[in-house]
Design a protein around this motif. Structure first.
Motif, short mmCIF file in Angstrom:
data_model
loop_
_atom_site.label_atom_id
_atom_site.label_comp_id
_atom_site.label_asym_id
_atom_site.label_seq_id
_atom_site.Cartn_x
_atom_site.Cartn_y
_atom_site.Cartn_z
N GLY A 153 -8.88 29.82 -17.86
CA GLY A 153 -7.63 29.76 -18.62
C GLY A 153 -6.72 30.91 -18.27
N THR A 154 -6.08 31.50 -19.27
CA THR A 154 -5.08 32.53 -19.03
C THR A 154 -5.42 33.83 -19.73
N ILE A 155 -4.94 34.92 -19.16
CA ILE A 155 -5.05 36.25 -19.76
C ILE A 155 -3.64 36.80 -19.89
N PRO A 156 -3.21 37.18 -21.09
CA PRO A 156 -1.84 37.66 -21.27
C PRO A 156 -1.59 38.96 -20.51
N PRO A 157 -0.34 39.25 -20.21
CA PRO A 157 -0.01 40.52 -19.56
C PRO A 157 -0.40 41.70 -20.44
N ASP A 158 -0.76 42.81 -19.79
CA ASP A 158 -1.09 44.05 -20.49
C ASP A 158 -2.27 43.89 -21.44
N HIS A 159 -3.21 43.01 -21.10
CA HIS A 159 -4.42 42.81 -21.89
C HIS A 159 -5.65 43.09 -21.03
N ILE A 160 -6.77 43.31 -21.70
CA ILE A 160 -8.06 43.53 -21.05
C ILE A 160 -9.00 42.40 -21.44
N PHE A 161 -9.53 41.71 -20.44
CA PHE A 161 -10.52 40.66 -20.67
C PHE A 161 -11.90 41.29 -20.63
N LYS A 162 -12.57 41.32 -21.81
CA LYS A 162 -13.93 41.86 -21.87
C LYS A 162 -14.96 40.74 -21.75
N ASN A 163 -14.71 39.65 -22.46
CA ASN A 163 -15.49 38.43 -22.34
C ASN A 163 -14.66 37.32 -22.96
N SER A 164 -15.16 36.09 -22.96
CA SER A 164 -14.35 34.97 -23.42
C SER A 164 -13.96 35.08 -24.89
#
Length: 224
Positions: free
Chosen positions: A202-213
């Motif tokens: 899917g998508t990850i917003p700008p200026d965010h950190i993906f740690k897990n789903s």
């Protein structure tokens, strides 16, 4: 999250800027990469670019290891480094100051200026924005296991791409952690980061950190 070409990418940092500006969404440009490279390559200044093989243009300041394979058509920009064992299958537009590292495979891609794919990366049917970086072993998965057409999921919104092969779009200044998988149709916003060993869908917003789903947090968050 806005998924438009304008929202994700600074088009001043690629030879493909004018081409990409025609499309509302960047993945719509994937079908025409081969023709784009052939068109751009034929107009390059031979004083700056050497045509090392038919339809393989390498800037004279670029460095290519003798063990690397450059498939047609491709363009390698100024000061770009292609390291030992790299496999450029073709239809690869690689910008200035990029790194294509050992055992990296590129196919039907646009790499903006300053992109780093330095170790054991597979990047296929994808666009990587200005100064984005893929950690060692991170890859784009460009075909779904059931071979159905890729859909971009943006919250509750579903955008049909009409494509069987579509890896990922990385916005400018994105960091992908080591050994992560970007599943088909992943879109990562500008200045976002992905933790190592992640499986992104899917998508990850700008200026965010993906740690897990289940944990995608603003970059300024103090969570650990």
């Amino acid at each position: 999250m806005k998924l438009t070409t304008e929202a994700l990418l600074d088009l001043s940092h690629t030879l493909a800027g004018s081409y990409l500006s025609q499309f509302e969404y960047p993945w719509q440009a994937l079908d025409g990469i081969q023709d784009l490279i052939l068109r751009l390559g034929s107009a390059l200044d031979p004083a700056e670019y050497e045509e090392r093989a038919p339809h393989v243009w390498v800037h004279r300041t670029a460095s290519v290891a003798p063990t690397a394979f450059l498939g047609a058509p491709c363009i390698l920009g100024p000061e770009t480094e292609v390291r030992h064992g790299a496999f450029v299958r073709g239809s690869a537009l690689v910008g200035a100051g990029c790194v294509v590292g050992n055992s990296v495979e590129l196919k039907n891609v646009i790499l903006f200026d300053g992109v780093q794919t330095p170790h054991y990366n597979y990047v296929g049917d994808s666009i990587l924005g200005f100064r984005s970086h893929m950690g060692a072993g991170s890859i784009t998965s460009n075909v779904k296991s059931d071979k159905t057409l890729v859909v971009v999921r943006n919250g509750k919104e579903r955008l049909e791409t009409g494509r069987k092969k579509f890896g990922a779009i990385l916005g400018d200044h994105v960091e992908i952690g080591c050994n992560s998988v970007l599943n088909p149709g992943s879109v990562v916003g500008r200045n976002a980061s992905v933790y190592p060993l992640s499986s992104v869908r899917g998508t990850i917003p700008p200026d965010h950190i993906f740690k897990n789903s289940g944990s995608v947090v603003p970059r300024e968050s103090k969570e650990v």
